[in-house]
Design an enzyme around this catalytic site. Structure first.
Site, short mmCIF file in Angstrom:
data_model
loop_
_atom_site.label_atom_id
_atom_site.label_comp_id
_atom_site.label_asym_id
_atom_site.label_seq_id
_atom_site.Cartn_x
_atom_site.Cartn_y
_atom_site.Cartn_z
N SER A 166 0.84 -1.20 0.00
CA SER A 166 0.00 0.00 0.00
C SER A 166 0.87 1.25 0.00
O SER A 166 1.60 1.53 0.95
CB SER A 166 -0.91 0.02 1.22
OG SER A 166 -1.43 1.33 1.39
N ASP A 318 -5.28 0.06 -9.49
CA ASP A 318 -6.53 0.79 -9.77
C ASP A 318 -7.10 0.45 -11.15
O ASP A 318 -8.15 0.98 -11.54
CB ASP A 318 -6.30 2.30 -9.67
CG ASP A 318 -6.09 2.73 -8.22
OD1 ASP A 318 -6.50 1.98 -7.31
OD2 ASP A 318 -5.52 3.81 -7.99
N LYS A 345 -11.14 -1.21 -1.72
CA LYS A 345 -11.14 0.09 -2.40
C LYS A 345 -12.47 0.80 -2.20
O LYS A 345 -13.25 0.43 -1.34
CB LYS A 345 -10.83 -0.11 -3.88
CG LYS A 345 -9.47 -0.73 -4.14
CD LYS A 345 -8.35 0.20 -3.71
CE LYS A 345 -7.00 -0.47 -3.82
NZ LYS A 345 -5.93 0.32 -3.22
#
Ligand code: S3P
Length: 445
Positions: A166, A318, A345
């Protein structure tokens, strides 16, 4: 949407990079003096960042029409704010998490809130490492927003192993490490490295030693940072929708100009090229520690399934929703693994993707962290498809629009305003390429 997009041959610019826009603002708030940004992304996530900084006593001068912004920083830890302030991060996980790294010395407690989607997302990934620095969170047992953060006068440097890949966690630790005395060490699974690049460019005492699967980042207490002027490049995560639109359309070509192509962000290009696409980076150049290029892409007749190596996961994190659409049209089975983060998400994206693909008649097997998609090169849709209740996740909205424009069928897609968080000009850009919509409610962008 009830019409496929026709062939096109165009040059476009997508909206500016969200990760860079938010980082520029947060880092500029710690500089001494005035930083200027041009081509700043004017989207809800960035506007929330600016309004949080204003609440923390930072002078922000925004010219929305010209996408320009000035931030007058008061130095490291130079926030100056009233008691009992509330910072509203709305939909932005990056803002909510990164800003905590700058609040590690806050004297009064600060409440951090977010919208419905952000409030269901994991915050223990912030609480755990910052507690090691000595920072306090209330209520003690909470693991998501709203939450209160109160800094400490006894800040200590830490050593932390970041295993999720992350960039948000890594970045908040780097920002906290810049304020804490001594040297903080982070062993971080590879992820986007814009915070490191910004700070290296600003000559902050940060050292990154790159290993095969992780980086060792050492960041020492910093006395001052200089203002930073930045022209924000286009966002590959926004370009991704147009890359896939072009690959799946017939006889089309597209040049997307001035996109940030940092190697930690271009997993989508590597994955799609392995599947048979021919995406080319042109006019490559470096800018303030980052890479920029123009992306050339054309329609692709034959796509193959992929057994996607996990090493691409963080650099395409993403983009998986839109990559899955390519898998739906590829020959054979595609397998994507190790994606538990996708369900954390703005919406549970692995679940959303599987629902939408199944609705499209695509054979899908999904478990907790992986998905198998059985593609069909002749995929053509003829039914009615309604997409709603997706936590207003901007990327679910855009994925559905691209599916509607490429595969046929009658699509009714809700929550169009979701694009305001990251890519406000998405709809208008698709229109430039010839997309036609019928609006069931008025679009206000
Ligand atoms: C981001 C990091 C990623 C990404 C998000 C933006 C950033 O999140 O999904 O959209 O700017 O640091 P994680 O760090 O949670 O993977």
């Amino acid at each position: 949407i009830n019409k496929n997009i026709k062939n096109y041959n165009k040059v476009i610019y997508v909206s500016s990079d969200k990760s860079i826009s938010i980082r520029w603002a947060l880092i500029a708030s710690q500089a001494i003096g005035t930083s200027k940004a041009t081509n700043l992304l004017i989207s809800e996530d960035v506007l929330s960042t600016l309004s949080c900084l204003k609440k923390l006593g930072i002078k922000v001068i925004l010219n929305r029409k010209q996408n320009k912004c000035k931030i007058v920083g008061n130095g490291i830890n130079g926030f100056n704010y009233k008691k009992k302030i509330i910072l509203n991060a709305k939909n932005s996980g990056t803002l909510a998490r990164l800003i905590c790294g700058l609040l590690v010395k806050s004297k009064n407690s600060i409440k951090i809130i977010g919208d419905k989607s952000l409030s269901r997302r994991d915050f223990s990934r912030v609480i755990k490492p910052l507690s090691q620095f000595g920072v306090n969170f209330y209520p003690k047992t909470k693991k998501n927003l709203p939450i209160k953060i109160k800094g400490t006068n006894f800040l200590r440097p830490i050593q932390f192993v970041e295993k999720k890949g992350s960039a948000q966690v890594k970045s908040l630790l780097i920002l906290a490490g810049m304020i804490a005395p001594g040297t903080t060490t982070i062993y971080a699974k590879k992820s986007r490295n814009h915070t490191e690049n910004f700070l290296k460019y600003l000559k902050v005492p940060i050292n990154v030693s790159k290993k095969k699967h992780y980086d060792i980042i050492k960041i020492s207490q910093t006395d001052r940072i200089n203002p930073i002027n930045y022209k924000i490049p286009g966002d590959i995560s926004s370009a991704a929708f147009f890359i896939v639109l072009t690959i799946l359309s017939k006889n089309s070509k597209l040049l997307i100009k001035d996109v940030l192509t940092n190697p930690t962000r271009i997993g989508i290009i590597k994955i799609l090229n392995k599947m048979g696409a021919k995406i080319i980076l042109k006019n490559k150049r470096s800018y303030k520690g980052e890479m920029i290029a123009d992306i050339f892409v054309k329609s692709c007749k034959l796509l193959n399934g992929i057994n996607c190596p996990k090493k691409y996961n963080t650099s395409a994190i993403d983009e998986f929703l839109i990559i899955f659409l390519v898998a739906a049209k590829a020959k054979g089975c595609s397998h994507f693994k190790g994606l538990s983060e996708l369900n954390k998400k703005e919406s549970p994206r692995l679940e959303m993707a599987s629902k939408i693909l199944k609705m499209m008649g695509v054979k899908v097997f999904k478990n907790k962290d992986s998905i198998k998609i059985y593609g069909n090169p002749n995929l053509k849709l003829i039914n009615d498809y309604e997409i709603k209740n997706f936590y207003k996740d901007h990327r679910v909205f855009m994925m559905s629009v691209i599916a509607g424009l490429c595969f046929g069928g009658n699509w009714k897609i809700h929550d169009k305003d979701s694009i305001k968080t990251s890519f406000p000009k998405f709809i208008n850009l698709t229109k430039v390429l010839g997309a036609k919509y019928c609006w069931l409610t008025k679009l206000k962008i």
